[in-house]
Scaffold this motif. Structure first.
Motif, mmCIF file in Angstrom:
data_model
loop_
_atom_site.group_PDB
_atom_site.id
_atom_site.type_symbol
_atom_site.label_atom_id
_atom_site.label_comp_id
_atom_site.label_asym_id
_atom_site.label_seq_id
_atom_site.Cartn_x
_atom_site.Cartn_y
_atom_site.Cartn_z
ATOM 1 N N LYS A 49 0.814 -1.211 0.000
ATOM 2 C CA LYS A 49 0.000 0.000 0.000
ATOM 3 C C LYS A 49 0.852 1.267 0.000
ATOM 4 N N ASN A 50 1.947 1.265 0.737
ATOM 5 C CA ASN A 50 2.719 2.495 0.948
ATOM 6 C C ASN A 50 4.041 2.577 0.204
ATOM 7 N N VAL A 51 4.514 1.450 -0.318
ATOM 8 C CA VAL A 51 5.845 1.473 -0.935
ATOM 9 C C VAL A 51 5.810 1.033 -2.395
ATOM 10 N N THR A 52 5.474 -0.201 -2.631
ATOM 11 C CA THR A 52 5.676 -0.751 -3.973
ATOM 12 C C THR A 52 4.441 -0.752 -4.864
ATOM 13 N N GLY A 53 3.247 -0.635 -4.281
ATOM 14 C CA GLY A 53 2.041 -0.758 -5.080
ATOM 15 C C GLY A 53 1.331 0.544 -5.356
ATOM 16 N N THR A 54 2.047 1.662 -5.248
ATOM 17 C CA THR A 54 1.408 2.966 -5.419
ATOM 18 C C THR A 54 2.338 3.928 -6.149
ATOM 19 N N ASP A 55 1.740 4.902 -6.842
ATOM 20 C CA ASP A 55 2.533 5.944 -7.503
ATOM 21 C C ASP A 55 2.825 7.103 -6.558
ATOM 22 N N THR A 56 2.199 7.086 -5.396
ATOM 23 C CA THR A 56 2.440 8.136 -4.400
ATOM 24 C C THR A 56 2.830 7.474 -3.074
ATOM 25 N N PRO A 57 4.072 7.011 -2.984
ATOM 26 C CA PRO A 57 4.517 6.287 -1.791
ATOM 27 C C PRO A 57 4.408 7.119 -0.521
ATOM 28 N N ASP A 58 4.101 6.445 0.556
ATOM 29 C CA ASP A 58 4.071 7.065 1.879
ATOM 30 C C ASP A 58 5.083 6.316 2.740
ATOM 31 N N TYR A 59 6.361 6.665 2.543
ATOM 32 C CA TYR A 59 7.422 5.955 3.238
ATOM 33 C C TYR A 59 7.329 6.077 4.761
ATOM 34 N N PRO A 60 7.010 7.274 5.292
ATOM 35 C CA PRO A 60 6.884 7.366 6.756
ATOM 36 C C PRO A 60 5.820 6.423 7.317
ATOM 37 N N ALA A 61 4.724 6.230 6.577
ATOM 38 C CA ALA A 61 3.670 5.332 7.045
ATOM 39 C C ALA A 61 4.179 3.902 7.127
ATOM 40 N N PHE A 62 4.932 3.493 6.109
ATOM 41 C CA PHE A 62 5.476 2.135 6.144
ATOM 42 C C PHE A 62 6.491 1.984 7.269
ATOM 43 N N GLU A 63 7.370 2.960 7.417
ATOM 44 C CA GLU A 63 8.383 2.891 8.472
ATOM 45 C C GLU A 63 7.727 2.829 9.844
ATOM 46 N N ASN A 64 6.627 3.556 10.004
ATOM 47 C CA ASN A 64 5.908 3.537 11.280
ATOM 48 C C ASN A 64 5.275 2.165 11.527
ATOM 49 N N ASP A 65 4.661 1.598 10.487
ATOM 50 C CA ASP A 65 4.068 0.263 10.621
ATOM 51 C C ASP A 65 5.139 -0.765 10.952
ATOM 52 N N LEU A 66 6.281 -0.653 10.299
ATOM 53 C CA LEU A 66 7.376 -1.584 10.537
ATOM 54 C C LEU A 66 7.848 -1.501 11.982
ATOM 55 N N GLN A 67 7.959 -0.291 12.463
ATOM 56 C CA GLN A 67 8.398 -0.092 13.847
ATOM 57 C C GLN A 67 7.375 -0.638 14.837
ATOM 58 N N GLN A 68 6.091 -0.426 14.538
ATOM 59 C CA GLN A 68 5.047 -0.887 15.434
ATOM 60 C C GLN A 68 4.962 -2.409 15.489
ATOM 61 N N LEU A 69 5.251 -3.055 14.375
ATOM 62 C CA LEU A 69 5.096 -4.498 14.282
ATOM 63 C C LEU A 69 6.327 -5.270 14.738
ATOM 64 N N SER A 70 7.479 -4.622 14.749
ATOM 65 C CA SER A 70 8.722 -5.333 15.017
ATOM 66 C C SER A 70 9.085 -5.329 16.495
ATOM 67 N N PRO A 71 9.215 -6.509 17.135
ATOM 68 C CA PRO A 71 9.658 -6.569 18.528
ATOM 69 C C PRO A 71 11.075 -6.022 18.657
ATOM 70 N N ILE A 72 11.317 -5.177 19.641
ATOM 71 C CA ILE A 72 12.630 -4.553 19.803
ATOM 72 C C ILE A 72 13.666 -5.554 20.288
ATOM 73 N N ASN A 73 13.352 -6.254 21.353
ATOM 74 C CA ASN A 73 14.253 -7.264 21.899
ATOM 75 C C ASN A 73 13.515 -8.592 21.980
ATOM 76 N N PRO A 74 13.406 -9.285 20.863
ATOM 77 C CA PRO A 74 12.635 -10.530 20.844
ATOM 78 C C PRO A 74 13.251 -11.600 21.734
ATOM 79 N N THR A 75 12.440 -12.176 22.590
ATOM 80 C CA THR A 75 12.924 -13.233 23.476
ATOM 81 C C THR A 75 12.211 -14.552 23.209
ATOM 82 N N SER A 76 10.922 -14.498 22.997
ATOM 83 C CA SER A 76 10.179 -15.726 22.724
ATOM 84 C C SER A 76 10.340 -16.131 21.261
ATOM 85 N N SER A 77 10.007 -17.369 20.967
ATOM 86 C CA SER A 77 10.095 -17.850 19.593
ATOM 87 C C SER A 77 9.136 -17.095 18.677
ATOM 88 N N THR A 78 7.972 -16.751 19.210
ATOM 89 C CA THR A 78 7.005 -15.989 18.419
ATOM 90 C C THR A 78 7.556 -14.618 18.058
#
Length: 244
Positions: A67-96
């Protein structure tokens, strides 16, 4: 614990998605790849409690990337970076958490390479390599999961070597071997796995190997399978123009 981590990781673009039992996830995937983002997001949001947390993270980050990077002519890079940050565990400890972290790192690496952020890409590559090294393939995994594990192993092998200096002796050989592995996986009976392989192979041949002849068949299949995806049509047109 390691076996669980492997099992969770192996899902990665989701051979698990390809399971005929998971029709809900497959429907969301199809909506997304036909670029019906609003419908796909609504389905994902309404069914969050019915979808495994890892699957939910994968669908979310993949949808944000399209939606924000590869499939649009008007990329919203900050939106993708924010989603990536929200979804990514900072210090993953569990297998999940480790599995989700591997997912987000794979998208982060693709994003940084796409935007020529090579210094950051090298750092992301190292983070991915460190986490990836802790996971080993397991012969007890179901054949379909082995298939997906092989795909992402090959992708990592390709980009790990792609980022190496040109004078490294086995760089070309390792990249070729990774492409060979992905090519064999294109024969998968899973529509979703086949879609992912086709897209990765098509983009790799076209954008990184500069070989539209090897890329065109993959985009022909993608365009036929997802006729409403504008990007697949554009990539096919780009191949055809270069082949004239």
């Amino acid at each position: 614990m390691r076996k669980i981590a492997i099992l969770l990781f192996v899902f990665l673009s989701s051979q698990c998605f390809a399971s005929p039992q998971d029709s809900l996830v497959e429907r969301i995937f199809n909506e997304m790849y036909n670029q019906h983002y609003g419908r796909a997001e609504e389905m994902l949001r309404e069914n969050e409690n019915n979808i495994d947390s890892i699957f939910f993270a994968v669908l979310s980050v993949d949808m944000s990337y399209w939606k924000n990077v590869t499939g649009t002519d008007t990329p919203d890079y900050p939106a993708f970076e924010n989603d990536l940050q929200q979804l990514s565990p900072i210090n993953p400890t569990s297998s999940t958490q480790q599995a989700i972290r591997l997912v987000t790192l794979s998208y982060q690496l693709r994003y940084e390479l796409k935007r020529f952020k090579l210094i950051k890409a090298i750092s992301t590559r190292q983070d991915t390599k460190t986490l990836f090294a802790s996971l080993k393939t397991n012969e007890e995994l179901p054949p379909e999961q082995q298939e997906l594990y092989q795909l992402y192993s090959a992708l990592f092998q390709y980009f790990d070597n792609y980022l190496k200096p040109f004078f490294v002796s086995d760089k070309k050989e390792n990249c070729s071997e990774a492409l060979k592995t992905m090519t064999s996986l294109y024969q998968s009976e899973s529509r979703i796995t086949k879609t992912l392989v086709a897209y990765f192979l098509g983009k790799t041949w076209l954008k990184y190997e500069n070989d539209p002849q090897n890329a065109v068949a993959y985009f022909q299949w993608l365009h036929k399978s997802y006729p409403e995806n504008i990007r697949f049509e554009e990539l096919l047109d780009e191949c055809n123009k270069q082949l004239k």
